[in-house]
Motif scaffolding. Structure first.
Motif, mmCIF file in Angstrom:
data_model
loop_
_atom_site.group_PDB
_atom_site.id
_atom_site.type_symbol
_atom_site.label_atom_id
_atom_site.label_comp_id
_atom_site.label_asym_id
_atom_site.label_seq_id
_atom_site.Cartn_x
_atom_site.Cartn_y
_atom_site.Cartn_z
ATOM 1 N N SER A 19 -12.074 -14.092 11.808
ATOM 2 C CA SER A 19 -11.810 -12.515 12.197
ATOM 3 C C SER A 19 -12.605 -11.167 11.315
ATOM 4 O O SER A 19 -11.672 -11.617 10.489
ATOM 5 N N LEU A 20 -13.071 -10.016 11.887
ATOM 6 C CA LEU A 20 -12.294 -9.075 10.937
ATOM 7 C C LEU A 20 -11.804 -8.651 10.857
ATOM 8 O O LEU A 20 -10.396 -8.540 9.720
ATOM 9 N N GLY A 21 -10.896 -8.899 11.995
ATOM 10 C CA GLY A 21 -8.679 -8.895 11.854
ATOM 11 C C GLY A 21 -7.795 -9.288 10.820
ATOM 12 O O GLY A 21 -7.353 -9.069 10.328
ATOM 13 N N SER A 22 -8.698 -10.897 10.630
ATOM 14 C CA SER A 22 -8.099 -11.872 10.015
ATOM 15 C C SER A 22 -8.179 -10.782 8.033
ATOM 16 O O SER A 22 -7.311 -10.977 7.281
ATOM 17 N N ARG A 48 -16.639 -6.915 7.820
ATOM 18 C CA ARG A 48 -17.289 -6.944 8.741
ATOM 19 C C ARG A 48 -18.429 -8.407 7.989
ATOM 20 O O ARG A 48 -18.832 -9.089 8.687
ATOM 21 N N ALA A 92 -16.197 -10.829 6.278
ATOM 22 C CA ALA A 92 -15.529 -11.720 7.964
ATOM 23 C C ALA A 92 -16.623 -12.646 8.588
ATOM 24 O O ALA A 92 -16.250 -13.861 8.903
ATOM 25 N N HIS A 145 -7.126 -4.099 3.487
ATOM 26 C CA HIS A 145 -6.859 -3.152 4.031
ATOM 27 C C HIS A 145 -8.218 -2.695 4.252
ATOM 28 O O HIS A 145 -8.719 -1.766 4.564
ATOM 29 N N GLN A 195 -9.003 -8.131 7.842
ATOM 30 C CA GLN A 195 -7.922 -7.056 7.245
ATOM 31 C C GLN A 195 -6.718 -6.958 7.539
ATOM 32 O O GLN A 195 -5.663 -6.176 6.683
ATOM 33 N N HIS A 196 -6.034 -8.221 7.633
ATOM 34 C CA HIS A 196 -4.798 -8.545 7.702
ATOM 35 C C HIS A 196 -4.043 -8.695 6.249
ATOM 36 O O HIS A 196 -3.414 -8.508 5.923
#
Length: 200
Positions: A42-45, A33, A36, A51, A47-48
């Motif tokens: 983004s955090l999702g970016s 986090r 990011a 992992h 984690q993409h």
């Protein structure tokens, strides 16, 4: 039309964010986090591409090695003297030692990664491979210098590689702990290299 993304560049951007946080606040603060937030994605970016934090740190280890190696090569003026191996090893010393903010951040991150390694076997393996590669390359360079008559033939190139890199590690620690000024540490490294390349 979908936006084209350079995935390698995105991974490098994330690695730079890790270095910034680790150099400033310590590696423990480099959560996915926080990374990011530092990278402004983004955090999702994050984690993409990674992992887990360990996945991210394994990449950072390799990224650090690539960055330092590229700067060593770029900083070597092979035409400045008739002893290119000495020029290369001087450049190596200048990149391993934390002589400025960037290299200090890299050094602190590297130390933190090494401290974390015992609990992460895959990280241990990456660090071991990097260390073995560097020792082997330095030993090869010293052997080349011996064949060219730049340094005494009776020296054990493998042992000299170990001694040189251990010296640089010790000097780097001295700088970080405030025991020695960066310029003094670099002068000591040059002193050792000049003795190593004395054949008379």
């Amino acid at each position: 039309m979908p936006k084209w993304v350079d995935h390698d560049e995105r991974r490098r951007h994330i690695a730079e964010a890790v270095l910034s946080i680790a150099g400033r606040d310590g590696l423990d603060r480099a959560t996915l986090r926080d990374v990011a937030h530092q990278a402004r994605i983004s955090l999702g970016s994050v984690q993409h591409y990674f992992h887990t934090k360990d996945d991210m740190l394994r990449y950072v280890v390799g990224y650090l090695g690539e960055q330092v190696t590229a700067r060593i090569v770029a900083g070597t003026d092979f035409g400045a003297e008739d002893r290119p191996v000495l020029a290369f090893l001087r450049s190596l010393a200048a990149e391993i030692l934390p002589l400025d903010a960037r290299r200090t951040s890299e050094r602190r991150t590297g130390q933190a990664l090494a401290a974390r390694a015992p609990g992460a076997p895959e990280l241990v393996e990456v660090l071991r491979e990097n260390s073995a590669w560097l020792h082997a390359r330095v030993a090869e360079l010293i052997t080349r210098a011996q064949l060219d008559g730049q340094t005494p033939a009776h020296l054990d190139a493998e042992q000299e590689s170990i001694v040189l890199l251990a010296l640089l590690e010790g000097l780097a620690a001295d700088i970080l702990h405030g025991v020695r000024e960066p310029g003094q540490a670099l002068a000591s490294a040059h002193y050792h290299l000049d003795r190593l390349f004395t054949t008379g």
